[in-house]
Design a protein around this motif. Structure first.
Motif, mmCIF file in Angstrom:
data_model
loop_
_atom_site.group_PDB
_atom_site.id
_atom_site.type_symbol
_atom_site.label_atom_id
_atom_site.label_comp_id
_atom_site.label_asym_id
_atom_site.label_seq_id
_atom_site.Cartn_x
_atom_site.Cartn_y
_atom_site.Cartn_z
ATOM 1 N N GLU A 18 0.831 -1.211 0.000
ATOM 2 C CA GLU A 18 0.000 0.000 0.000
ATOM 3 C C GLU A 18 0.864 1.259 0.000
ATOM 4 O O GLU A 18 0.564 2.222 -0.704
ATOM 5 C CB GLU A 18 -0.937 0.005 1.219
ATOM 6 N N VAL A 19 1.949 1.256 0.756
ATOM 7 C CA VAL A 19 2.848 2.413 0.772
ATOM 8 C C VAL A 19 3.414 2.638 -0.628
ATOM 9 O O VAL A 19 3.467 3.780 -1.111
ATOM 10 C CB VAL A 19 3.977 2.232 1.812
ATOM 11 N N GLY A 20 3.818 1.578 -1.294
ATOM 12 C CA GLY A 20 4.347 1.714 -2.650
ATOM 13 C C GLY A 20 3.334 2.296 -3.616
ATOM 14 O O GLY A 20 3.662 3.173 -4.432
ATOM 15 N N ARG A 21 2.095 1.834 -3.532
ATOM 16 C CA ARG A 21 1.053 2.377 -4.415
ATOM 17 C C ARG A 21 0.806 3.850 -4.113
ATOM 18 O O ARG A 21 0.618 4.661 -5.038
ATOM 19 C CB ARG A 21 -0.230 1.557 -4.289
ATOM 20 N N SER A 22 0.838 4.221 -2.836
ATOM 21 C CA SER A 22 0.643 5.626 -2.452
ATOM 22 C C SER A 22 1.767 6.506 -2.996
ATOM 23 O O SER A 22 1.523 7.632 -3.435
ATOM 24 C CB SER A 22 0.582 5.759 -0.927
ATOM 25 N N ILE A 23 2.987 5.992 -2.957
ATOM 26 C CA ILE A 23 4.125 6.753 -3.489
ATOM 27 C C ILE A 23 3.946 6.985 -4.987
ATOM 28 O O ILE A 23 4.149 8.097 -5.486
ATOM 29 C CB ILE A 23 5.456 6.028 -3.174
ATOM 30 N N ALA A 24 3.549 5.956 -5.711
ATOM 31 C CA ALA A 24 3.343 6.103 -7.159
ATOM 32 C C ALA A 24 2.204 7.066 -7.451
ATOM 33 O O ALA A 24 2.294 7.880 -8.377
ATOM 34 C CB ALA A 24 3.071 4.746 -7.790
#
Length: 197
Positions: A116-122
């Motif tokens: 989820e953190v990775g998707r938020s960063i993108a």
């Protein structure tokens, strides 16, 4: 086992190896293949491989399973999928990937959070290059926005544990009977389709 049927035969001819996936994961992969062909599947496999390769060079290669490099790998993989296929598809696919009921609930919780953190960063950086995404994800790990598993098998902020001071999963595998997963099951029919770019 995926790929299967005619799709499986074609994919195997193109160099894909069969692997065990959840039913929802297989449906998403079949849909991706139908929409984008074998090149779409190859692109997804390349994203996964790139995340693995780049993670090996982060945090001195420490914590490749349940540690800092693993947190980086999951977040970067999801950031790249989000940029390429959209947030909804990346979420559905990554979540389906984690739903294997033989996996222990603690590392699954770690992976779901870091995904989820990775998707938020993108989502916050839609025009970032792969290198910029990698730097943003690495900083998120250093800033404690990710979680890792400490030596007591507990989820902790990635800033609370030093790389290399996390769970030694290779020497102490997680159990596979997993009573903590209770009624966890395959999430069923996926709701997303890959964005067309």
């Amino acid at each position: 086992m995926w790929p299967s049927g005619l799709t499986g035969w074609i994919a195997e001819q193109a160099g894909f190896k069969k692997e065990k996936v959840t039913e929802a994961e297989a449906k998403l992969l079949d849909d991706l293949q139908m929409r984008k062909g074998l090149l779409g599947l190859k692109e997804l496999a390349d994203i996964r491989q790139e995340a693995l390769h780049i993670a090996e060079g982060k945090f001195e290669g420490k914590g490749g399973t349940d540690g800092h490099a693993d947190a980086f790998r999951h977040a970067y993989w999801n950031a790249m999928m989000t940029q390429r296929y959209g947030e909804e598809w990346a979420r559905d696919f990554a979540t389906a990937h984690e739903r294997n009921p033989t996996r222990h609930h603690v590392p699954v919780a770690m992976d779901l959070h870091n995904n989820e953190v990775g998707r938020s960063i993108a989502k916050a950086n839609p025009d970032a290059s792969p290198e910029q995404l990698a730097n943003l994800v690495e900083q998120a790990v250093k800033d404690g926005k990710m979680v890792v598993i400490d030596k007591n098998d507990t989820l902790v902020s990635s800033s609370e544990s030093t790389p290399g001071e996390t769970r030694e999963t290779k020497n102490k595998p997680w159990p596979t009977d997993n009573p903590g997963r209770d009624d966890d099951h395959d999430p069923g029919q996926p709701s997303a389709t890959p964005d067309q770019y």
